[in-house]
Design an enzyme around this catalytic site. Structure first.
Site, PDB file in Angstrom:
ATOM      1  N   THR A  32      -8.401   6.637  -1.758  1.00 26.88           N
ATOM      2  CA  THR A  32      -9.759   6.101  -1.808  1.00 26.88           C
ATOM      3  C   THR A  32     -10.758   7.222  -1.503  1.00 26.88           C
ATOM      4  O   THR A  32     -11.908   7.166  -1.948  1.00 26.88           O
ATOM      5  CB  THR A  32      -9.940   4.947  -0.790  1.00 26.88           C
ATOM      6  OG1 THR A  32      -9.318   5.306   0.439  1.00 26.88           O
ATOM      7  CG2 THR A  32      -9.337   3.663  -1.317  1.00 26.88           C
ATOM      8  N   HIS A  90       0.795  -1.231   0.000  1.00 33.43           N
ATOM      9  CA  HIS A  90       0.000   0.000   0.000  1.00 33.43           C
ATOM     10  C   HIS A  90       0.825   1.277   0.000  1.00 33.43           C
ATOM     11  O   HIS A  90       0.278   2.358   0.178  1.00 33.43           O
ATOM     12  CB  HIS A  90      -0.917   0.045   1.220  1.00 33.43           C
ATOM     13  CG  HIS A  90      -1.963  -1.020   1.229  1.00 33.43           C
ATOM     14  ND1 HIS A  90      -3.227  -0.830   0.708  1.00 33.43           N
ATOM     15  CD2 HIS A  90      -1.935  -2.283   1.678  1.00 33.43           C
ATOM     16  CE1 HIS A  90      -3.936  -1.935   0.867  1.00 33.43           C
ATOM     17  NE2 HIS A  90      -3.169  -2.842   1.450  1.00 33.43           N
ATOM     18  N   LYS A 133      -7.813  13.956   4.620  1.00 35.26           N
ATOM     19  CA  LYS A 133      -6.955  12.770   4.554  1.00 35.26           C
ATOM     20  C   LYS A 133      -5.931  12.927   5.668  1.00 35.26           C
ATOM     21  O   LYS A 133      -5.841  13.982   6.287  1.00 35.26           O
ATOM     22  CB  LYS A 133      -6.254  12.673   3.202  1.00 35.26           C
ATOM     23  CG  LYS A 133      -5.609  14.002   2.758  1.00 35.26           C
ATOM     24  CD  LYS A 133      -4.971  13.913   1.382  1.00 35.26           C
ATOM     25  CE  LYS A 133      -5.947  13.952   0.229  1.00 35.26           C
ATOM     26  NZ  LYS A 133      -6.075  12.715  -0.511  1.00 35.26           N
ATOM     27  N   ARG A 134      -5.138  11.883   5.939  1.00 39.29           N
ATOM     28  CA  ARG A 134      -4.084  12.036   6.920  1.00 39.29           C
ATOM     29  C   ARG A 134      -3.156  13.170   6.506  1.00 39.29           C
ATOM     30  O   ARG A 134      -2.970  13.434   5.316  1.00 39.29           O
ATOM     31  CB  ARG A 134      -3.299  10.730   7.065  1.00 39.29           C
ATOM     32  CG  ARG A 134      -4.023   9.701   7.882  1.00 39.29           C
ATOM     33  CD  ARG A 134      -4.271  10.163   9.287  1.00 39.29           C
ATOM     34  NE  ARG A 134      -3.043  10.189  10.047  1.00 39.29           N
ATOM     35  CZ  ARG A 134      -2.723   9.338  11.015  1.00 39.29           C
ATOM     36  NH1 ARG A 134      -3.574   8.397  11.377  1.00 39.29           N
ATOM     37  NH2 ARG A 134      -1.582   9.432  11.645  1.00 39.29           N
ATOM     38  N   LYS A 173       1.308  14.321   0.716  1.00 41.11           N
ATOM     39  CA  LYS A 173      -0.055  14.620   0.269  1.00 41.11           C
ATOM     40  C   LYS A 173      -0.238  16.108  -0.029  1.00 41.11           C
ATOM     41  O   LYS A 173      -1.239  16.535  -0.584  1.00 41.11           O
ATOM     42  CB  LYS A 173      -1.062  14.156   1.317  1.00 41.11           C
ATOM     43  CG  LYS A 173      -1.072  12.637   1.514  1.00 41.11           C
ATOM     44  CD  LYS A 173      -2.008  12.226   2.639  1.00 41.11           C
ATOM     45  CE  LYS A 173      -1.941  10.744   2.981  1.00 41.11           C
ATOM     46  NZ  LYS A 173      -2.668   9.875   2.027  1.00 41.11           N
ATOM     47  N   LYS A 178     -14.570   8.497  -3.172  1.00 40.25           N
ATOM     48  CA  LYS A 178     -15.776   8.872  -2.430  1.00 40.25           C
ATOM     49  C   LYS A 178     -16.302  10.224  -2.899  1.00 40.25           C
ATOM     50  O   LYS A 178     -17.513  10.415  -3.088  1.00 40.25           O
ATOM     51  CB  LYS A 178     -15.489   8.904  -0.919  1.00 40.25           C
ATOM     52  CG  LYS A 178     -15.170   7.525  -0.367  1.00 40.25           C
ATOM     53  CD  LYS A 178     -14.500   7.558   1.005  1.00 40.25           C
ATOM     54  CE  LYS A 178     -13.864   6.192   1.270  1.00 40.25           C
ATOM     55  NZ  LYS A 178     -12.878   6.196   2.353  1.00 40.25           N
TER      56      LYS A 178
END
Ligand code: 26W
Length: 808
Positions: free
Chosen positions: A651, A355, A543-544, A549, A655
């Protein structure tokens, strides 16, 4: 069986309330009513689970065992009622008993036994495996405390314990009779007896593993699977008689170990820390799980020789990698098999999903820790490692490759290499990610055993993430696509494309979004006291918090917008609300600084009259599954802006898309596949591609050059140093971007390189937003083409290509 009408359910709830709490509905609290609802649904699921299990056994079906240190389940009451087809009845029954159904759902705590993507994925897959009628079991740890609760105090993250079990345990069914014993430490003694070599571990510390089962109902099926969560107990209470036998210390040790093992979920996401307690957690859960699976197999078949024909062990990243030596241990030490036979079975049973490609997330356990804590496992690992090394050497005759592919090397045990050697399949979680695994991260292993390497692009439970949480959109979809077929056939969302030119449908979509924005605004006001302007674009990054990111890139762009507004207070701009939600690992200082920065900026903008009704920044506290469920339907812009090549899949991106938000993103992870179905015209792409990133890295990247060349960027970065009205300055972040620190290069994640392209995409996006027809048409295409991101599709691929089990 009586049909389950609201009346019948109401009677069941009242009866359970009376028998479990000795209360009438008039006397019960919302919490008690939630617990009672859970117990009633749990009873129904338990009956079906027994039937499912009996059928699996009778028909000798192959079973899937999904092992994960994390299952981010969220709430279950509404979900289970939905899957059982009882949601309307439950609502009616609760209202009839004098409760607000929504309040009852709202008091349920999230079962937050996970950090982020990996844990939520496991939860979505449980739903799909069950809906597709695959005999499957999830395994994890019954953490007493889930991921911490986040509070923001003076702009900064504070972590509070998440005591979810008080109410959450209503879903758990403890099975003490199926407890297992897990051994730590001790010394290994080998001896010959009756012509056999026996191996025993003497003086080990024993921890008991007690299964607590959570039933998982599928949608539109009677099939019920189980999530088995292991709780830790000491084998014996501290017994005074042990004093005299000198075993007192041993007993206290066992107690201490048992008390800590299942205490808390590690909150690091995408970052490995070689903590011995974490290794204990991993082995505890892996050993209990493998003992449980092999014992059940033996009950049915009387032998483990056909284990691989009837079982497949899917491991969620390397965290459960010790299943490989543990299964070997059981087959050799307990079933008396020889090495080759045991290895044949093991390597036909285990499959590994990777992952992340971040180097700092790869697990490498210090060998002396493994040796001390798991002496027998260590012996087996050495044997596996030695044999693998010879195989690699015979294939390549290249010392550098032998070193790279080694399992034990330089005093460390490398878990990813163990999984590659000991498994039948290795898969990445998006097309791009799997390609990077094949061509870079696991290049040499892939050249040697190419058949092992596969791709399964991630998916999400679209029943939860669309139908359940966005009833307005769900109703429109049913109306336009002719019923609820899309719930089991997500590809049928495609039918919506036919309405691309229908102004009435655009209008309906806009109304649904507007209503969702208003309810989210009401929720945010109630819980956080912020006032959101529903006329503004809801532009969201949740998100984290991680540097790759690039939440900081989002912030830099907002600063640029803010400065533009200050320069020219008269400009009329499209009102824009930027929403952030993110937890930072408690030890990740830079991530915490970025949270602080977002809050400083939010405060600055909130207090500047120039921004009134134009620009707003809000940090949503304690981002979690149940908050995401409220936010996704209300979102219009989805920020997926990771540095290309770093986000394995994502993911959250799926959504948002399913709920009609438009993506602004890089060609990273599953965004690539999103782009394939949407085309340039239905999303806002920007930034370097993964191959360009690699090239830029090889060359000489000097962020200062961009800083001195680009005046907008220059001014944004300077604003970090100057700081904000709360008096906080961000010189550290400024330095990090321009000069780096001892540990890391300047601008590691190339924010500056992508800045102007990002600003351009943002401009384009706001421009399109003012063209409501165009926006709504794009939104419709997004929903229509999101079917490929259903977890049902992903799980079907696992079933067909990796597990080789039939599915509905
Ligand atoms: C050992 C510490 C640690 C903990 C968690 C290392 C790595 C992890 C996870 C593998 C991190 C994770 O959640 N990865 C995410 O997995 C999602 C599901 O596949 C992907 O969608 C995300 O892109 C990926 O970051």
């Amino acid at each position: 069986m009586r049909p389950l009408t609201a009346n019948v359910l109401e009677e069941a709830l009242a009866a359970k309330l009376m028998l479990s709490f000795g209360k009438t509905p008039e006397e019960a609290t919302d919490q008690e009513m939630m617990r009672v609802s859970a117990l009633v649904l749990r009873d129904m699921m338990t009956l079906r689970e027994v039937e499912t299990r009996q059928e699996t056994r009778r028909d000798k079906k192959k079973q899937v065992h999904y092992l994960s240190l994390e299952f981010l389940m969220g709430r279950s009451l509404m979900k289970n009622a939905y899957n059982l087809g009882l949601l309307p009845q439950l609502r009616e029954a609760l209202e009839h008993l004098g409760f607000q159904a929504a309040d009852i759902f709202e008091v349920e705590p999230d079962a937050a036994l996970g950090n982020g993507g990996l844990g939520r994925l496991a939860a979505c897959y449980l739903d799909s495996m069950t809906t597709l009628e695959i005999p499957a079991t999830g395994y994890s740890i019954c953490y007493e405390l889930g991921i911490f609760k986040q509070k923001i105090v003076e702009g900064q993250q504070v972590e509070l314990p998440d005591n979810w079990k008080d109410l959450g345990a209503a879903w758990l069914l403890p099975k003490p009779a199926e407890a297992r014993e897990v051994s730590f430490g001790g010394t290994i003694r080998e001896f010959w007896q009756d012509g056999h070599l026996h191996i025993v571990n003497e003086g080990a510390t024993i921890v008991q593993a007690i299964p607590c089962d959570m039933e998982v109902a599928g949608y539109g099926t009677g099939h019920v699977n189980v999530l088995r969560l292991w709780d830790a107990r000491s084998t014996k209470p501290v017994d005074m008689s042990l004093f005299s036998r000198g075993e007192y210390l041993k007993a206290t040790e066992e107690e201490a170990m048992a008390e800590t093992i299942a205490k808390v979920l590690y909150p690091e996401d995408n970052h490995y820390e070689g903590k011995s307690l974490r290794l204990k957690q991993q082995y505890f859960f892996v050993s209990a799980t493998m003992q449980s699976i092999t014992a059940k197999h033996l009950e049915t078949y009387g032998t483990l020789k056909n284990f691989h024909e009837k079982n497949v062990i899917q491991i969620n990243d390397t965290h459960p990698a010790l299943v490989i030596p543990e299964l070997m241990r059981i087959l050799i030490d307990e079933a008396g098999m020889g090495w080759d036979e045991a290895w044949g079975i093991t390597t036909r049973s285990v499959a590994y999903t990777n992952h992340t490609v971040l180097a700092e997330a790869l697990e490498r356990w210090p060998q002396d820790l493994v040796q001390r804590l798991l002496p027998r496992i260590w012996q087996i690992l050495q044997e596996i490692s030695g044999r693998w090394q010879r195989k690699v050497d015979d294939y390549y005759h290249d010392g550098a490759k032998t070193e790279k592919m080694a399992i034990i090397w330089g005093g460390e045990v490398r878990m990813a290499n163990l999984c590659i050697a000991g498994g039948m399949a290795v898969n990445g979680v998006s097309g791009l990610h799997s390609e990077i695994l094949r061509s870079e991260v696991f290049k040499d292993a892939c050249a040697m055993e190419p058949w092992k390497f596969q791709n399964v692009t991630n998916g999400i439970d679209h029943r939860r993430w669309l139908s359940e949480i966005n009833p307005g959109l769900d109703a429109l979809i049913r109306e336009l696509t002719g019923g609820d077929a899309y719930l089991l056939r997500p590809e049928s969302l495609r039918k919506l494309d036919a309405f691309a030119e229908d102004p009435n449908v655009w209008q309906r979509l806009a109304e649904i979004k507007r209503a969702n924005k208003e309810s989210f605004a009401a929720y945010a006001h109630k819980t956080q006291g912020v006032v959101l302007n529903p006329d503004a674009i809801f532009d969201v990054q949740v998100k984290r918090l991680h540097e790759y990111k690039r939440q900081l890139l989002n912030v830099l762009h907002i600063i640029a917008l803010y400065q533009k507004l200050q320069d020219d207070p008269g400009t009329i701009i499209q009102p824009h609300t930027f929403l952030f939600g993110a937890k930072a690992a408690p030890g990740y200082a830079v991530a915490k600084r970025i949270i602080h920065l977002i809050n400083s900026l939010a405060d600055q903008i909130a207090h500047d009259p120039v921004c009134k009704d134009k620009l707003q920044v809000v940090f949503l506290e304690n981002y979690r599954v149940s908050l995401a469920e409220k936010l996704m339907p209300a979102s219009e812009v989805s920020q997926q802006i990771s540095l290309a090549g770093k986000e394995a899949s994502g993911t959250g991106n799926m959504k948002f898309m399913m709920n009609g938000a438009l993506t602004i993103g890089t060609l990273d992870g599953a965004n690539v596949e999103m782009h394939e179905v949407l085309g340039d015209e239905n999303m806002f792409l920007f930034g370097l591609r993964a191959d360009e990133v690699a090239r830029l890295r090889e060359g000489n990247y000097v962020p200062q050059r961009l800083y001195s060349r680009d005046v907008v960027l220059h001014r944004c970065l300077d604003a970090l140093r100057t700081g904000f009205r709360d008096g906080v300055q961000y010189e550290d972040l400024y330095q990090r971007l321009l000069f780096g620190t001892q540990g890391s290069a300047a601008d590691e994640y190339l924010l500056l390189a992508d800045f102007s392209s990002y600003c351009q995409a943002e401009r384009k996006m706001t421009e399109v937003y003012t063209d409501t027809e165009r926006w709504n048409r794009m939104s419709l295409h997004n929903i229509a083409r999101s079917g490929i991101f259903a977890a049902d599709r992903a799980v079907a691929q696992y079933a067909e290509n990796i597990w080789h089990v039939p599915h509905k």
